[in-house]
Motif scaffolding. Structure first.
Motif, PDB file in Angstrom:
ATOM      1  N   ALA A  43      43.373  48.785 108.022  1.00  4.25           N
ATOM      2  CA  ALA A  43      43.008  47.438 108.467  1.00  4.25           C
ATOM      3  C   ALA A  43      42.421  46.623 107.320  1.00  4.25           C
ATOM      4  CB  ALA A  43      42.010  47.515 109.623  1.00  4.25           C
ATOM      5  N   LEU A  44      41.607  47.262 106.487  1.00  2.00           N
ATOM      6  CA  LEU A  44      40.996  46.554 105.363  1.00  2.00           C
ATOM      7  C   LEU A  44      41.991  46.278 104.242  1.00  2.00           C
ATOM      8  CD1 LEU A  44      37.529  48.317 105.297  1.00  2.00           C
ATOM      9  CD2 LEU A  44      38.067  45.989 106.072  1.00  2.00           C
ATOM     10  N   ARG A  45      43.085  47.031 104.168  1.00  2.68           N
ATOM     11  CA  ARG A  45      44.140  46.695 103.209  1.00  2.68           C
ATOM     12  C   ARG A  45      44.902  45.462 103.682  1.00  2.68           C
ATOM     13  NH1 ARG A  45      44.546  52.283 102.903  1.00  2.68           N
ATOM     14  NH2 ARG A  45      46.285  52.402 104.368  1.00  2.68           N
ATOM     15  N   LEU A  46      45.024  45.307 104.997  1.00  2.00           N
ATOM     16  CA  LEU A  46      45.728  44.148 105.544  1.00  2.00           C
ATOM     17  C   LEU A  46      44.875  42.880 105.497  1.00  2.00           C
ATOM     18  CD1 LEU A  46      47.312  45.787 108.714  1.00  2.00           C
ATOM     19  CD2 LEU A  46      48.457  45.241 106.558  1.00  2.00           C
ATOM     20  N   HIS A  47      43.577  43.054 105.655  1.00  2.00           N
ATOM     21  CA  HIS A  47      42.621  41.943 105.675  1.00  2.00           C
ATOM     22  C   HIS A  47      41.437  42.367 104.817  1.00  2.00           C
ATOM     23  CE1 HIS A  47      44.794  40.349 109.166  1.00  2.00           C
ATOM     24  NE2 HIS A  47      44.812  41.594 109.597  1.00  2.00           N
ATOM     25  N   SER A  48      40.948  41.476 103.981  1.00  2.00           N
ATOM     26  CA  SER A  48      39.846  41.861 103.089  1.00  2.00           C
ATOM     27  C   SER A  48      38.575  42.202 103.864  1.00  2.00           C
ATOM     28  CB  SER A  48      39.568  40.768 102.067  1.00  2.00           C
ATOM     29  OG  SER A  48      39.245  39.562 102.728  1.00  2.00           O
ATOM     30  N   THR A  49      38.413  41.630 105.041  1.00  2.00           N
ATOM     31  CA  THR A  49      37.313  41.979 105.930  1.00  2.00           C
ATOM     32  C   THR A  49      37.873  42.136 107.337  1.00  2.00           C
ATOM     33  OG1 THR A  49      36.767  39.681 106.407  1.00  2.00           O
ATOM     34  CG2 THR A  49      35.587  40.724 104.578  1.00  2.00           C
ATOM     35  N   ALA A  50      37.195  42.901 108.142  1.00  2.00           N
ATOM     36  CA  ALA A  50      37.604  43.081 109.532  1.00  2.00           C
ATOM     37  C   ALA A  50      36.351  43.092 110.399  1.00  2.00           C
ATOM     38  CB  ALA A  50      38.381  44.383 109.704  1.00  2.00           C
ATOM     39  N   THR A  51      36.508  42.664 111.626  1.00  2.00           N
ATOM     40  CA  THR A  51      35.399  42.671 112.569  1.00  2.00           C
ATOM     41  C   THR A  51      35.745  43.562 113.751  1.00  2.00           C
ATOM     42  OG1 THR A  51      36.245  40.744 113.761  1.00  2.00           O
ATOM     43  CG2 THR A  51      34.703  40.320 111.961  1.00  2.00           C
ATOM     44  N   LEU A  52      34.718  43.951 114.489  1.00  2.00           N
ATOM     45  CA  LEU A  52      34.938  44.754 115.683  1.00  2.00           C
ATOM     46  C   LEU A  52      33.700  44.675 116.560  1.00  2.00           C
ATOM     47  CD1 LEU A  52      33.259  47.742 115.464  1.00  2.00           C
ATOM     48  CD2 LEU A  52      34.826  47.876 113.548  1.00  2.00           C
ATOM     49  N   ASP A  53      33.874  45.024 117.809  1.00  2.00           N
ATOM     50  CA  ASP A  53      32.778  45.180 118.757  1.00  2.00           C
ATOM     51  C   ASP A  53      32.817  46.616 119.249  1.00  2.00           C
ATOM     52  OD1 ASP A  53      31.763  42.490 118.851  1.00  2.00           O
ATOM     53  OD2 ASP A  53      33.519  41.938 120.043  1.00  2.00           O
TER      54      ASP A  53
END
Length: 70
Positions: A43-53
């Motif tokens: 996920a972090l390779r696809l997006h430089s940051t990621a969020t979650l709950d």
């Protein structure tokens, strides 16, 4: 939301909506094998940051995401 299993028979599923990790599940038989870290890393390779709950009462998930090795 898109949900897909990335490897048949592995026993896990991940789903993302833009840069939000919406679902991350692993069957007990594959937990602690590194698959969760691999999914978060992907996920972090696809997006430089990621969020979650994380559900507050899900102590297993909270402990997983609190690990500094992610």
């Amino acid at each position: 939301m898109r949900r897909r299993t990335l490897e048949p028979g592995c026993g896990w599923a991940a789903g993302m909506l833009d840069a939000e990790i919406g679902d991350l599940f692993a069957d007990p038989g594959v937990q602690k094998s590194g698959i969760g870290r691999q999914l978060v890393a992907h996920a972090l390779r696809l997006h430089s940051t990621a969020t979650l709950d994380v559900f507050e009462l899900n102590s297993t998930a909270r402990a997983f995401y609190a690990r500094p090795t992610l």
